[in-house]
Design a protein around this motif. Structure first.
Motif, short mmCIF file in Angstrom:
data_model
loop_
_atom_site.label_atom_id
_atom_site.label_comp_id
_atom_site.label_asym_id
_atom_site.label_seq_id
_atom_site.Cartn_x
_atom_site.Cartn_y
_atom_site.Cartn_z
N VAL A 27 -2.47 -7.89 14.79
CA VAL A 27 -2.73 -9.07 15.62
C VAL A 27 -2.85 -10.34 14.76
CG1 VAL A 27 -4.27 -10.09 17.39
CG2 VAL A 27 -3.91 -7.61 17.32
N CYS A 28 -3.67 -10.27 13.71
CA CYS A 28 -3.94 -11.49 12.93
C CYS A 28 -3.52 -11.38 11.46
CB CYS A 28 -5.42 -11.86 13.03
SG CYS A 28 -6.48 -10.63 12.25
N CYS A 72 -3.86 -6.10 9.90
CA CYS A 72 -4.07 -6.10 11.34
C CYS A 72 -2.78 -6.56 12.03
CB CYS A 72 -5.23 -7.03 11.68
SG CYS A 72 -5.38 -7.35 13.45
N TYR A 110 -11.86 -9.46 12.50
CA TYR A 110 -12.00 -10.24 13.74
C TYR A 110 -12.11 -9.34 14.97
CZ TYR A 110 -10.61 -13.94 10.56
OH TYR A 110 -10.55 -14.79 9.49
N CYS A 131 -10.13 -4.78 12.35
CA CYS A 131 -10.10 -5.84 11.35
C CYS A 131 -11.39 -6.66 11.41
CB CYS A 131 -8.87 -6.73 11.53
SG CYS A 131 -9.10 -7.99 12.81
N HIS A 183 -10.26 -6.86 15.98
CA HIS A 183 -9.06 -6.34 16.63
C HIS A 183 -8.98 -4.85 16.31
CE1 HIS A 183 -7.62 -10.68 15.81
NE2 HIS A 183 -7.95 -10.60 17.08
ZN LIG Z 1 -7.11 -8.79 13.47
#
Ligand SMILES: [Zn+2]
Length: 145
Positions: free
Chosen positions: A37-38, A35, A10, A8, A12
């Motif tokens: 994660v985020c 993603c 960021y 992603c 991840h």
């Molecule tokens: Zn992410």
């Protein structure tokens, strides 16, 4: 089913499983691909750097293996070393091997390492008399009797 390494915006990284490349593209464009994660929808495939590295590693391993001597070559080299050692350190008495071995055994001749030819019977006789004999088969062109 194909697996893509995804990342992603960021950074991840995660794996995505897709039926095919088209499914990946449609999920990506419709915002279904997020993603884990985020939850960012800005997900892209990781450039195939991993594959490139693996390719290089494989190449290195193959090159290294080529330098290794095969067990067969090692055996040949060992056999050559043995015959060279015998040729250098053993007095060739030829067909007088049995006779000479006995003479050495009974102190009639100077003690030394000898090599030569002996029949199976002669070898047996020497062993029975307590003379150390090490039969080594060396391939020679067979002579007709
Ligand atoms: Zn992410």
């Amino acid at each position: 089913m194909i697996i893509f390494d995804l990342v992603c915006e960021y950074d991840h990284s995660f794996e995505g499983w897709f039926k095919n490349n088209d499914e990946f593209k449609s999920q990506q464009s419709s915002g279904l691909l997020t993603c884990p994660v985020c939850d960012s929808e800005n997900v892209v495939k990781v450039p195939s750097a991993t594959n490139i590295n693996l390719g290089k590693q494989k190449e290195t391993i193959e090159t290294t293996n080529k330098k290794h001597i095969s067990p067969q070559q090692q055996q040949i080299a060992l056999a050559q070393q043995v015959s060279q050692f015998i040729a250098k350190n053993f007095d060739d008495v030829g067909e007088k091997f049995s006779e000479t071995a006995k003479k050495i055994h009974y102190g009639e001749e100077a003690e030394r390492n000898i090599r030569g030819t002996a029949t199976e019977e002669q070898t047996k006789e020497l062993i029975e008399e307590g003379i150390e004999v090490l039969p080594i088969a060396i391939k020679k062109d067979s002579k007709p009797n």
